[in-house]
Design a protein around this motif. Structure first.
Motif, PDB file in Angstrom:
ATOM      1  N   GLN A  72     -19.617  19.601 -17.535  1.00 46.58           N
ATOM      2  CA  GLN A  72     -18.280  20.182 -17.579  1.00 46.58           C
ATOM      3  C   GLN A  72     -17.305  19.237 -18.269  1.00 46.58           C
ATOM      4  O   GLN A  72     -16.426  19.665 -19.035  1.00 46.58           O
ATOM      5  N   HIS A  73     -17.460  17.956 -18.016  1.00 46.44           N
ATOM      6  CA  HIS A  73     -16.597  16.952 -18.634  1.00 46.44           C
ATOM      7  C   HIS A  73     -16.707  17.013 -20.163  1.00 46.44           C
ATOM      8  O   HIS A  73     -15.685  16.972 -20.865  1.00 46.44           O
ATOM      9  N   VAL A  74     -17.927  17.110 -20.670  1.00 42.08           N
ATOM     10  CA  VAL A  74     -18.142  17.179 -22.120  1.00 42.08           C
ATOM     11  C   VAL A  74     -17.482  18.429 -22.702  1.00 42.08           C
ATOM     12  O   VAL A  74     -16.828  18.382 -23.755  1.00 42.08           O
ATOM     13  N   HIS A  75     -17.634  19.548 -22.025  1.00 41.16           N
ATOM     14  CA  HIS A  75     -17.057  20.810 -22.482  1.00 41.16           C
ATOM     15  C   HIS A  75     -15.529  20.747 -22.505  1.00 41.16           C
ATOM     16  O   HIS A  75     -14.885  21.133 -23.494  1.00 41.16           O
ATOM     17  N   LEU A  76     -14.950  20.238 -21.435  1.00 46.06           N
ATOM     18  CA  LEU A  76     -13.494  20.122 -21.353  1.00 46.06           C
ATOM     19  C   LEU A  76     -12.962  19.132 -22.382  1.00 46.06           C
ATOM     20  O   LEU A  76     -11.916  19.367 -23.005  1.00 46.06           O
ATOM     21  N   GLN A  77     -13.689  18.029 -22.582  1.00 46.75           N
ATOM     22  CA  GLN A  77     -13.264  17.026 -23.555  1.00 46.75           C
ATOM     23  C   GLN A  77     -13.188  17.619 -24.962  1.00 46.75           C
ATOM     24  O   GLN A  77     -12.252  17.355 -25.717  1.00 46.75           O
ATOM     25  N   HIS A  78     -14.173  18.438 -25.307  1.00 49.84           N
ATOM     26  CA  HIS A  78     -14.198  19.074 -26.634  1.00 49.84           C
ATOM     27  C   HIS A  78     -12.974  19.969 -26.826  1.00 49.84           C
ATOM     28  O   HIS A  78     -12.317  19.926 -27.874  1.00 49.84           O
ATOM     29  N   THR A  79     -12.645  20.764 -25.807  1.00 47.84           N
ATOM     30  CA  THR A  79     -11.487  21.652 -25.899  1.00 47.84           C
ATOM     31  C   THR A  79     -10.197  20.852 -25.946  1.00 47.84           C
ATOM     32  O   THR A  79      -9.264  21.197 -26.693  1.00 47.84           O
ATOM     33  N   TYR A 106     -10.883   6.043 -13.381  1.00 44.28           N
ATOM     34  CA  TYR A 106     -12.028   5.804 -12.514  1.00 44.28           C
ATOM     35  C   TYR A 106     -13.065   4.907 -13.188  1.00 44.28           C
ATOM     36  O   TYR A 106     -13.165   4.883 -14.417  1.00 44.28           O
ATOM     37  N   PRO A 107     -13.870   4.183 -12.392  1.00 44.60           N
ATOM     38  CA  PRO A 107     -14.943   3.364 -12.970  1.00 44.60           C
ATOM     39  C   PRO A 107     -15.903   4.193 -13.817  1.00 44.60           C
ATOM     40  O   PRO A 107     -16.401   3.722 -14.831  1.00 44.60           O
ATOM     41  N   GLU A 108     -16.150   5.428 -13.403  1.00 43.86           N
ATOM     42  CA  GLU A 108     -17.002   6.359 -14.157  1.00 43.86           C
ATOM     43  C   GLU A 108     -16.219   7.661 -14.358  1.00 43.86           C
ATOM     44  O   GLU A 108     -16.332   8.589 -13.559  1.00 43.86           O
ATOM     45  N   PRO A 109     -15.416   7.730 -15.425  1.00 43.65           N
ATOM     46  CA  PRO A 109     -14.531   8.885 -15.619  1.00 43.65           C
ATOM     47  C   PRO A 109     -15.249  10.227 -15.633  1.00 43.65           C
ATOM     48  O   PRO A 109     -14.689  11.233 -15.190  1.00 43.65           O
ATOM     49  N   GLY A 197     -12.008   9.593 -23.198  1.00 43.16           N
ATOM     50  CA  GLY A 197     -13.254   9.962 -23.859  1.00 43.16           C
ATOM     51  C   GLY A 197     -13.258   9.685 -25.343  1.00 43.16           C
ATOM     52  O   GLY A 197     -13.836  10.439 -26.127  1.00 43.16           O
ATOM     53  N   GLY A 198     -12.599   8.614 -25.768  1.00 45.69           N
ATOM     54  CA  GLY A 198     -12.542   8.276 -27.181  1.00 45.69           C
ATOM     55  C   GLY A 198     -11.378   8.895 -27.919  1.00 45.69           C
ATOM     56  O   GLY A 198     -11.150   8.580 -29.096  1.00 45.69           O
ATOM     57  N   LEU A 199     -10.634   9.779 -27.271  1.00 50.15           N
ATOM     58  CA  LEU A 199      -9.467  10.416 -27.874  1.00 50.15           C
ATOM     59  C   LEU A 199      -8.211   9.674 -27.437  1.00 50.15           C
ATOM     60  O   LEU A 199      -7.990   9.475 -26.249  1.00 50.15           O
ATOM     61  N   ASP A 200      -7.385   9.275 -28.392  1.00 48.36           N
ATOM     62  CA  ASP A 200      -6.134   8.595 -28.067  1.00 48.36           C
ATOM     63  C   ASP A 200      -5.064   9.629 -27.739  1.00 48.36           C
ATOM     64  O   ASP A 200      -4.691  10.449 -28.587  1.00 48.36           O
ATOM     65  N   VAL A 201      -4.564   9.581 -26.516  1.00 50.17           N
ATOM     66  CA  VAL A 201      -3.568  10.551 -26.054  1.00 50.17           C
ATOM     67  C   VAL A 201      -2.373   9.799 -25.465  1.00 50.17           C
ATOM     68  O   VAL A 201      -2.327   8.578 -25.472  1.00 50.17           O
ATOM     69  N   ARG A 202      -1.421  10.573 -24.966  1.00 51.79           N
ATOM     70  CA  ARG A 202      -0.297  10.031 -24.198  1.00 51.79           C
ATOM     71  C   ARG A 202      -0.338  10.631 -22.804  1.00 51.79           C
ATOM     72  O   ARG A 202      -0.596  11.826 -22.640  1.00 51.79           O
ATOM     73  N   VAL A 203      -0.061   9.805 -21.820  1.00 52.83           N
ATOM     74  CA  VAL A 203       0.106  10.274 -20.440  1.00 52.83           C
ATOM     75  C   VAL A 203       1.513   9.870 -20.001  1.00 52.83           C
ATOM     76  O   VAL A 203       2.167   9.066 -20.668  1.00 52.83           O
ATOM     77  N   PRO A 204       2.019  10.405 -18.904  1.00 54.48           N
ATOM     78  CA  PRO A 204       3.376  10.048 -18.476  1.00 54.48           C
ATOM     79  C   PRO A 204       3.541   8.548 -18.254  1.00 54.48           C
ATOM     80  O   PRO A 204       2.592   7.858 -17.877  1.00 54.48           O
ATOM     81  N   GLU A 205       4.740   8.073 -18.491  1.00 51.36           N
ATOM     82  CA  GLU A 205       5.073   6.673 -18.233  1.00 51.36           C
ATOM     83  C   GLU A 205       4.693   6.345 -16.781  1.00 51.36           C
ATOM     84  O   GLU A 205       4.893   7.168 -15.881  1.00 51.36           O
ATOM     85  N   PRO A 206       4.096   5.179 -16.517  1.00 50.02           N
ATOM     86  CA  PRO A 206       3.494   4.899 -15.205  1.00 50.02           C
ATOM     87  C   PRO A 206       4.392   5.100 -13.990  1.00 50.02           C
ATOM     88  O   PRO A 206       3.951   5.629 -12.969  1.00 50.02           O
ATOM     89  N   THR A 207       5.658   4.667 -14.057  1.00 53.48           N
ATOM     90  CA  THR A 207       6.546   4.818 -12.895  1.00 53.48           C
ATOM     91  C   THR A 207       6.774   6.292 -12.597  1.00 53.48           C
ATOM     92  O   THR A 207       6.677   6.735 -11.443  1.00 53.48           O
ATOM     93  N   PHE A 208       7.050   7.064 -13.638  1.00 50.76           N
ATOM     94  CA  PHE A 208       7.236   8.499 -13.432  1.00 50.76           C
ATOM     95  C   PHE A 208       5.928   9.167 -13.030  1.00 50.76           C
ATOM     96  O   PHE A 208       5.908  10.071 -12.191  1.00 50.76           O
ATOM     97  N   ASN A 209       4.816   8.728 -13.619  1.00 42.54           N
ATOM     98  CA  ASN A 209       3.528   9.345 -13.300  1.00 42.54           C
ATOM     99  C   ASN A 209       3.170   9.157 -11.829  1.00 42.54           C
ATOM    100  O   ASN A 209       2.613  10.059 -11.190  1.00 42.54           O
ATOM    101  N   ALA A 210       3.478   7.989 -11.281  1.00 42.54           N
ATOM    102  CA  ALA A 210       3.220   7.746  -9.853  1.00 42.54           C
ATOM    103  C   ALA A 210       4.016   8.731  -9.003  1.00 42.54           C
ATOM    104  O   ALA A 210       3.504   9.267  -8.002  1.00 42.54           O
ATOM    105  N   LEU A 211       5.256   8.982  -9.386  1.00 40.79           N
ATOM    106  CA  LEU A 211       6.082   9.963  -8.684  1.00 40.79           C
ATOM    107  C   LEU A 211       5.527  11.372  -8.864  1.00 40.79           C
ATOM    108  O   LEU A 211       5.401  12.137  -7.897  1.00 40.79           O
TER     109      LEU A 211
END
Length: 366
Positions: A72-79, A106-109, A197-211
């Motif tokens: 499932q991870h591979v399928h979702l990663q492709h999309t 995670y240690p094993e994403p 998974g090898g794709l460079d993305v953006r996630v929320p800034e850490p302080t806001f992401n924790a909230l």
């Protein structure tokens, strides 16, 4: 059931920090059910599969769960790669939220299950972003309307749900909505680079992401039910960004949204049950331990589910409004045993929001 829960939590804790664990063979059926219900099976099973006393059929079941999760991870990663690349080409600034970005902690994403793709684009880019996704996935199933008061627009591409978010969290009251919108705008504008998974993305800034991760999980606690994996996500987020999170800003934001007590409930679980070092947990306090333990027991036992709304709401507008208010007040009272402070906030919000909606001229939600 408390000893069983403690054993389960020790298994989850070991999986978070890549330690070997001892599977209680005598309680195999209970442990399998707990891991399935809490979304932690693929996280826990690799840490115990080397045990010789686990029956072969159980090992096969565990391996099957792990294999399915990886597929499932591979399928979702492709999309995800298709969607992200399309946004980048179109000049749409997107931020990856929740599942895929949290799995990378995670240690094993590949063992952290995630079922859909959540992409924040904001209000100004919302309609152009929806158009880009429709063009990128012309055969996708579309079941939501692209309306400006919805939190997100959904489509299903190759069996994968993609949510294009105008906002990350909805709020009942306009004061909470305005306060959170300012936090969201700052947190999303400063997207944190992350490789997924090898794709460079953006996630929320850490302080806001924790909230945000806390608020998203708490929203589930108040409505459709949360799971242990969400608290694991939050724990690893705090661990990864322990030197980055702005504690002064976080404290202001938590107080502004009446979430400090909720934060400390989760923090007690993260430290006492999941092994997060106390110095990595902002605003940790042991004083909420009894309420946190109660919340945890109800979560693990499956009791953390809000009552379903009545199917037979009154027909008259005033009667219907009163009926809805009573249901929301009852839900607030249900949450009071965990966080009396937040329950008071829920009740006040229900009263103020009910009055606002009753007298509003534009009632597009009805």
């Amino acid at each position: 059931m408390r000893p069983v829960f403690d054993t389960y939590l020790s298994l989850v804790r070991a999986s978070l920090w890549r330690q070997e664990a001892q599977w209680p063979v005598a309680e195999t059926d209970i442990m399998l059910r707990l891991n399935a219900m809490q979304g932690t099976g693929a996280l826990v099973f690799p840490a115990v599969l080397s045990q010789e006393d686990i029956p072969a059929p159980v090992k096969m079941q565990m391996k099957g769960v792990c294999m399915q999760t990886m597929q499932q991870h591979v399928h979702l990663q492709h999309t995800l790669e298709q969607a992200w690349t399309a946004f980048e080409k179109a000049g749409i600034y997107a931020v990856l939220m929740k599942g895929a970005g949290l799995a990378a902690l995670y240690p094993e994403p590949q063992m952290r299950t995630w079922g859909d793709i959540d992409l924040f684009v904001g209000i100004d880019q919302y309609h152009p972003a929806c158009a880009v996704m429709s063009d990128t996935f012309p055969d996708a199933l579309k079941f939501d309307e692209e309306l400006d008061h919805y939190k997100h627009y959904n489509l299903i591409a190759d069996g994968v749900s993609i949510e294009i978010h105008r906002v990350s969290v909805g709020h009942q009251h306009p004061v909470d909505e305005r306060r959170y919108a300012a936090m969201e705008a700052a947190g999303m504008a400063k997207g944190e680079p992350l490789a997924v998974g090898g794709l460079d993305v953006r996630v929320p800034e850490p302080t806001f992401n924790a909230l945000f991760v806390l608020l998203h999980s708490w929203e589930h606690m108040m409505t459709q039910g949360a799971n242990m994996r969400q608290i694991c996500d939050w724990t690893l987020l705090l661990h990864r960004y322990k030197d980055t999170i702005n504690r002064a800003q976080l404290k202001r934001d938590l107080k502004a949204l009446a979430l400090m007590d909720v934060w400390q409930l989760y923090g007690w679980i993260a430290v006492r049950k999941l092994g997060l070092p106390e110095n990595e947990m902002p605003f940790y306090t042991p004083s909420c331990g009894k309420r946190a333990e109660l919340l945890l027991d109800d979560l693990l036992s499956g009791r953390m589910v809000a009552p379903k709304p009545s199917d037979k709401a009154p027909q008259g507008r005033i009667a219907r409004k009163l009926h809805t208010m009573r249901e929301r007040m009852a839900n607030a009272q249900r949450m009071a045993k965990y966080s009396p402070a937040y329950a008071r906030h829920m009740k006040m919000t229900t009263l103020l929001n009910g009055a606002r909606r009753f007298f509003a001229k534009d009632r597009h939600w009805e």
